[in-house]
Design a protein around this motif. Structure first.
Motif, PDB file in Angstrom:
ATOM      1  N   UNK A   1      19.357   4.944  11.761  1.00  0.00           N
ATOM      2  CA  UNK A   1      18.283   5.021  10.947  1.00  0.00           C
ATOM      3  C   UNK A   1      16.867   5.236  11.613  1.00  0.00           C
ATOM      4  N   UNK A   2      16.782   4.252  12.420  1.00  0.00           N
ATOM      5  CA  UNK A   2      15.474   4.328  13.595  1.00  0.00           C
ATOM      6  C   UNK A   2      15.262   5.572  14.106  1.00  0.00           C
ATOM      7  N   UNK A   3      16.264   5.971  14.464  1.00  0.00           N
ATOM      8  CA  UNK A   3      16.409   7.329  15.342  1.00  0.00           C
ATOM      9  C   UNK A   3      15.954   8.472  14.368  1.00  0.00           C
ATOM     10  N   UNK A   4      16.727   8.481  13.156  1.00  0.00           N
ATOM     11  CA  UNK A   4      16.309   9.383  12.052  1.00  0.00           C
ATOM     12  C   UNK A   4      14.754   9.279  11.654  1.00  0.00           C
ATOM     13  N   UNK A   5      14.249   8.256  11.673  1.00  0.00           N
ATOM     14  CA  UNK A   5      12.802   8.157  11.280  1.00  0.00           C
ATOM     15  C   UNK A   5      11.931   8.838  12.466  1.00  0.00           C
ATOM     16  N   UNK A   6      12.087   8.787  13.649  1.00  0.00           N
ATOM     17  CA  UNK A   6      11.458   9.059  14.737  1.00  0.00           C
ATOM     18  C   UNK A   6      11.792  10.544  14.970  1.00  0.00           C
ATOM     19  N   UNK A   7      12.830  11.120  15.014  1.00  0.00           N
ATOM     20  CA  UNK A   7      13.165  12.408  15.007  1.00  0.00           C
ATOM     21  C   UNK A   7      12.645  13.336  13.914  1.00  0.00           C
TER      22      UNK A   7
ATOM     23  N   UNK B   1      10.411  12.839  11.855  1.00  0.00           N
ATOM     24  CA  UNK B   1       8.956  12.654  11.930  1.00  0.00           C
ATOM     25  C   UNK B   1       8.400  13.731  12.684  1.00  0.00           C
ATOM     26  N   UNK B   2       9.175  13.962  13.947  1.00  0.00           N
ATOM     27  CA  UNK B   2       8.658  14.918  15.028  1.00  0.00           C
ATOM     28  C   UNK B   2       8.657  16.049  14.522  1.00  0.00           C
ATOM     29  N   UNK B   3       9.969  16.099  13.797  1.00  0.00           N
ATOM     30  CA  UNK B   3      10.030  17.838  13.245  1.00  0.00           C
ATOM     31  C   UNK B   3       9.347  17.958  12.240  1.00  0.00           C
ATOM     32  N   UNK B   4       9.177  17.239  11.380  1.00  0.00           N
ATOM     33  CA  UNK B   4       8.272  17.619  10.072  1.00  0.00           C
ATOM     34  C   UNK B   4       6.745  17.899  10.712  1.00  0.00           C
ATOM     35  N   UNK B   5       6.383  16.874  11.625  1.00  0.00           N
ATOM     36  CA  UNK B   5       5.062  17.225  12.118  1.00  0.00           C
ATOM     37  C   UNK B   5       4.876  18.654  12.765  1.00  0.00           C
ATOM     38  N   UNK B   6       5.974  19.134  13.623  1.00  0.00           N
ATOM     39  CA  UNK B   6       5.887  20.234  14.140  1.00  0.00           C
ATOM     40  C   UNK B   6       5.984  21.379  13.194  1.00  0.00           C
ATOM     41  N   UNK B   7       6.818  21.041  12.120  1.00  0.00           N
ATOM     42  CA  UNK B   7       6.798  22.319  11.174  1.00  0.00           C
ATOM     43  C   UNK B   7       5.588  22.705  10.576  1.00  0.00           C
ATOM     44  N   UNK B   8       4.629  21.474  10.313  1.00  0.00           N
ATOM     45  CA  UNK B   8       3.521  21.631   9.461  1.00  0.00           C
ATOM     46  C   UNK B   8       2.283  21.718  10.636  1.00  0.00           C
ATOM     47  N   UNK B   9       2.276  21.707  11.607  1.00  0.00           N
ATOM     48  CA  UNK B   9       1.247  21.944  12.651  1.00  0.00           C
ATOM     49  C   UNK B   9       0.135  22.859  12.456  1.00  0.00           C
ATOM     50  N   UNK B  10       0.473  24.116  12.004  1.00  0.00           N
ATOM     51  CA  UNK B  10      -0.534  24.998  11.788  1.00  0.00           C
ATOM     52  C   UNK B  10      -1.169  25.124  10.245  1.00  0.00           C
TER      53      UNK B  10
END
Length: 304
Positions: A16-22, A24-33
């Motif tokens: 679960x901790x891994x899900x929360x970290x990974x 979050x990174x993916x979602x941040x990258x998705x919306x970066x622009x």
């Protein structure tokens, strides 16, 4: 099905901790622009309950909104253990651009806050709308619930409670005096009784850790499908050909139709098109997401 997203041989909390970290990174990258549209009038971090950051919501509308509008309440996904309104803000603002007031909520996450904490928070958010909706141009008698993935499951569960008073008696909260006109169930999973009885989805079991699957009364509380009546809201069910929860879409559509509920089923993308996969509609950079969200909003507008 949820076992596809983690390795059950590992410690569940570590997964679960891994899900929360990974994620979050993916979602941040998705919306970066992405940036906040200039024509928005937004209200951030409004407290709707007693559980701190978990009970905050945002409200988005375009700056031409001066009177009450149909409102969408977004119930985010994240396998019951991840997610926040921040991850969904650009998606929700895109819905507001289509003429709605949009309420984007946080809710308490499992496993720290197991069932029925998230449902209690959804109810508290709608109770806030009942009392304060007028302050934000929200028509409390004209609400839409939208959820994806675990949020779709929560949306279907809460809508079943809201439209079945006998089911509602199993819960400690009082339903607000609002009207839910329709729901969107995006890339979700719905047969919660089977998930408990089969016991194969470890993350769902963590969310539903308060349920005793061998106790009829306990199981009854989380059994959504058995409590859906003909009063369940009109429903837009969506998935994609590369959604790992695609197998849940058609059965839910058939089930709701069998109850006489106005229901639409749309499956997007094509086999092998990985860009159009689980919860693709949240990615505002995708043309297919725009088409999906346009279709859903057209469906909602039928029930003003």
């Amino acid at each position: 099905m949820l076992n596809d997203i983690f390795n059950p041989k590992h410690d569940l909390q570590k997964e679960i901790d891994k899900i929360r970290v990974n994620w979050a990174k993916s979602d941040k990258k998705r919306d970066a622009n992405l940036t906040v549209p200039e024509n928005m009038n937004n209200f951030y971090d409004i407290s709707y309950g007693t559980h701190g950051e978990s009970n905050l919501l945002d409200i988005y509308m375009t700056n031409d909104v001066k009177s009450k509008r149909q409102a969408i309440v977004n119930i985010h996904g994240g396998a019951w253990v991840y997610g926040s309104k921040e991850v969904y803000k650009f998606y929700c603002m895109s819905l507001a651009q289509r003429g709605f007031v949009v309420v984007n909520i946080n809710y308490r996450l499992a496993p720290e806050n197991p069932f029925p904490a998230a449902l209690e928070d959804i109810n508290a958010a709608l109770s806030f709308i009942e009392k304060h909706g007028n302050e934000y141009c929200i028509d409390k008698d004209n609400l839409i619930l939208v959820g994806d993935s675990a949020g779709a499951q929560l949306t279907s569960h809460y809508a079943a409670i809201f439209t079945n008073l006998e089911f509602a008696k199993l819960y400690d909260f009082l339903l607000p005096n609002v009207k839910i006109k329709a729901v969107a169930l995006n890339c979700g999973i719905y047969d919660t009784k089977s998930m408990i009885v089969n016991g194969t989805d470890e993350i769902f079991k963590a969310y539903a850790s308060t349920i005793n699957g061998s106790d009829k009364d306990s199981l009854n509380k989380i059994d959504v499908l058995s409590h859906i009546t003909e009063d369940f809201p009109p429903s837009f069910i969506m998935s994609s050909h590369e959604d790992f929860l695609l197998p849940a879409a058609q059965p839910m559509y058939d089930f709701l139709r069998s109850k006489g509920i106005e229901t639409v089923l749309r499956i997007f993308g094509s086999k092998g098109n990985k860009k159009i996969s689980h919860v693709f509609h949240v990615n505002c950079n995708l043309e297919e997401a725009k088409i999906c969200n346009d279709d859903e909003c057209e469906f909602f507008a039928k029930f003003v």
